[in-house]
Design an enzyme around this catalytic site. Structure first.
Site, mmCIF file in Angstrom:
data_model
loop_
_atom_site.group_PDB
_atom_site.id
_atom_site.type_symbol
_atom_site.label_atom_id
_atom_site.label_comp_id
_atom_site.label_asym_id
_atom_site.label_seq_id
_atom_site.Cartn_x
_atom_site.Cartn_y
_atom_site.Cartn_z
ATOM 1 N N GLY A 11 0.819 -1.206 0.000
ATOM 2 C CA GLY A 11 0.000 0.000 0.000
ATOM 3 C C GLY A 11 0.855 1.259 0.000
ATOM 4 O O GLY A 11 2.086 1.198 0.060
ATOM 5 N N ASP A 12 0.195 2.410 -0.109
ATOM 6 C CA ASP A 12 0.868 3.718 -0.079
ATOM 7 C C ASP A 12 1.823 3.903 -1.255
ATOM 8 O O ASP A 12 2.811 4.622 -1.159
ATOM 9 C CB ASP A 12 1.628 3.928 1.241
ATOM 10 N N GLU A 13 1.511 3.290 -2.403
ATOM 11 C CA GLU A 13 2.410 3.369 -3.550
ATOM 12 C C GLU A 13 2.216 4.623 -4.401
ATOM 13 O O GLU A 13 2.997 4.886 -5.309
ATOM 14 C CB GLU A 13 2.232 2.137 -4.468
ATOM 15 N N LYS B 73 -1.125 5.365 -5.704
ATOM 16 C CA LYS B 73 -2.177 5.025 -6.648
ATOM 17 C C LYS B 73 -3.086 6.217 -6.935
ATOM 18 O O LYS B 73 -3.547 6.412 -8.058
ATOM 19 C CB LYS B 73 -3.021 3.864 -6.095
ATOM 20 N N ALA C 36 -8.161 3.633 3.804
ATOM 21 C CA ALA C 36 -7.262 4.014 2.717
ATOM 22 C C ALA C 36 -7.131 5.531 2.668
ATOM 23 O O ALA C 36 -8.032 6.258 3.067
ATOM 24 C CB ALA C 36 -7.801 3.492 1.390
ATOM 25 N N GLY C 37 -5.998 6.004 2.155
ATOM 26 C CA GLY C 37 -5.811 7.431 1.974
ATOM 27 C C GLY C 37 -5.124 7.701 0.653
ATOM 28 O O GLY C 37 -3.954 7.360 0.471
ATOM 29 N N HIS C 38 -5.857 8.263 -0.315
ATOM 30 C CA HIS C 38 -5.289 8.567 -1.625
ATOM 31 C C HIS C 38 -5.068 10.073 -1.715
ATOM 32 O O HIS C 38 -6.025 10.849 -1.724
ATOM 33 C CB HIS C 38 -6.220 8.084 -2.738
ATOM 34 N N THR D 166 -5.997 0.296 11.453
ATOM 35 C CA THR D 166 -6.269 1.739 11.510
ATOM 36 C C THR D 166 -7.393 2.069 12.481
ATOM 37 O O THR D 166 -7.649 3.243 12.746
ATOM 38 C CB THR D 166 -6.670 2.265 10.124
ATOM 39 N N GLN E 261 -5.140 -0.008 -0.531
ATOM 40 C CA GLN E 261 -4.046 -0.817 0.008
ATOM 41 C C GLN E 261 -3.190 -1.407 -1.144
ATOM 42 O O GLN E 261 -3.171 -0.880 -2.234
ATOM 43 C CB GLN E 261 -4.568 -1.926 0.929
ATOM 44 N N THR F 223 -3.730 7.740 9.034
ATOM 45 C CA THR F 223 -3.469 7.738 10.473
ATOM 46 C C THR F 223 -2.322 8.652 10.898
ATOM 47 O O THR F 223 -2.209 8.983 12.070
ATOM 48 C CB THR F 223 -3.123 6.313 10.942
ATOM 49 N N ASP G 1 12.291 10.166 -7.291
ATOM 50 C CA ASP G 1 13.062 11.336 -6.848
ATOM 51 C C ASP G 1 13.629 11.169 -5.441
ATOM 52 O O ASP G 1 14.641 11.786 -5.099
ATOM 53 C CB ASP G 1 12.183 12.593 -6.896
#
Length: 440
Positions: free
Chosen positions: A12-14, A16, A40-42, A139, A234, A311, A343
């Protein structure tokens, strides 16, 4: 009938959300979320009319909502917190974004109730206080208990909000049962049945305008030649079947989850895009073979701003794991790979990449999804030269340092999937299209 799926290929956290937002500009008529919940957090970053960066973190509403011509769908595979989604809609509208007629919520999506959050919190507290190694590190959004009720066939769905008598009956039965668990198993405070019943009856009037048979809607759009972009939450290594169980989420972030989570046929899928960071991160507990506990790990966390969008928890950081990436490419059938946060690696003299695991004295390229094995493996690294240049302003692949190009080529060759795009910063314009020479 074109359906494209954007899938996280790690824990997750890639990034997306950025890629879905980017593809929504020109390549999608509908963006549909197919699993997960408000855990989830986008994060979407754009430049406003004053040239200033604006940022918004989406938790339930699909990442295409900021493009006026795109319709967004929350599918039946999502577990929905009605209060959270309404708060999110209000915040989006406060930015001047028109949501009316553009957001559709599946009538078959299951609801997250207050007792789901209470039970999850009580379980995690018990595991933590007992120094239980099986604490998941959730979470606390009630995702797991909601999916538990779904598959136990005792869940409450969005459609139940539309019939007050049915809702009251189901809620009273569920709350009374959950209060028994809270009180007698976890010694936790019980919930007020009548208060919750009245609160959720009120949600009927608020949410009604968004409720749709989204499976029928999506298939109608596909039949009309529209392009659907499917968005998961995720990452694949958190899949309940294929991830590092039990340190996983409670649904299927993999490609197979798209069809069951939206009600679209597998024959409609023609593009599967894997998203991977140029290194690895993980939030919560569970095995992480390439995790770094030294200054290098802290440096990745600091430069990459690796803190959870939902979170705020610091993410665990490590080198890129190609054993895991080959595995997720296999189970999802990636057509292409987008590499994000390249980067962040600027300024490292050397970059390590895990190409195999060593376990019991033997070297293997197999990813063992069983946690007890995965936590005992030692990563086998290849070391590649790094680069010094700041690449955040680069817009052409040819302008990347040769070492960065070699790094991307190495990844593509190792996993057998072409790198099609490279993200070199959080902004929409910080994206690089990779040339055909990067095909394998």
């Amino acid at each position: 009938m074109p359906v494209s799926i954007v899938i996280g290929s790690q824990w997750g956290d890639e990034g997306k959300g950025k890629i879905v937002d980017l593809l929504s500009q020109n390549d999608a008529d509908v963006v549909a979320r197919y699993q997960g919940g408000a855990n989830a957090g986008h994060t979407i970053v754009w430049e406003n009319e004053n040239g200033e960066d604006e940022e918004f973190v989406l938790h339930l509403v699909p990442s295409g909502i900021f493009h006026p011509g795109v319709t967004c769908v929350i599918g039946n595979g999502v577990v929905l917190d009605p209060e959270a989604v309404m708060q999110e809609i209000d915040k989006i509208q406060a930015l001047g974004v028109d949501v009316e007629g553009r957001l559709k919520i599946s009538h078959n999506a299951h609801l997250i109730m207050p007792y789901h959050k209470a039970i999850e919190a009580a379980r995690e507290k018990a595991r933590t206080s007992n120094d239980d190694d099986d604490a998941i590190g959730t979470t606390g959004r009630g995702i797991g208990p909601s999916y538990t009720d779904k598959f136990a066939r005792t869940g409450i769905r969005v459609v139940d909000l539309l019939d007050r008598d049915v809702l009251r009956k189901k809620l009273r039965r569920s709350i009374q049962e959950k209060n028994q668990i809270l009180q007698h198993v976890h010694d936790a405070e019980v919930l007020d049945v009548d208060q919750i019943v009245e609160k959720y009856v009120e949600f009927d009037q608020i949410i009604d305008e968004y409720v749709t048979d989204t499976s029928e809607y999506l298939n109608e759009q596909l039949a009309a030649g529209k392009h659907v972009l499917a968005e998961g939450a995720q990452g694949s290594l958190l899949d309940v079947d294929f991830g590092s169980y039990p340190y996983v989420t409670s649904s299927h972030p993999t490609a197979g989850g798209c069809c069951t989570g939206l009600g679209v046929p597998p024959t409609a899928v023609d593009r599967v895009i894997g998203i991977a960071k140029a290194y690895c991160t993980r939030v919560g507990n569970g095995p992480f073979p390439t995790e770094l506990f030294d200054d290098t790990g802290e440096r990745l966390r600091k430069i990459g701003a690796e803190f959870g969008a939902t979170t705020g928890r610091p993410r665990r950081c490590g080198w890129l794991d190609l054993v895991a990436l080959r595995y997720t490419a296999m189970i999802n059938g990636f057509n292409e790979l987008t590499v994000t946060k390249l980067d962040v690696l600027s300024g490292f003299d050397a970059l390590k990449v895990c190409v195999a695991y060593r376990y019991n004295g033997k070297e293997s390229r197999r990813f063992p999804s069983e946690a007890h094995t995965l936590e005992k493996v030692d990563p086998v690294y290849e070391t590649l030269p790094g680069w010094e240049e700041d690449i955040t302003g680069v817009r052409s692949y040819a302008d990347l340092p040769s070492e960065a190009q070699d790094y991307l080529d190495f990844v593509a060759e190792e996993i057998g999937v072409r790198v099609s795009m490279v993200s070199n910063g959080p902004k929409r314009q910080q994206i690089i299209q990779a040339p055909e020479r990067n095909l394998v």
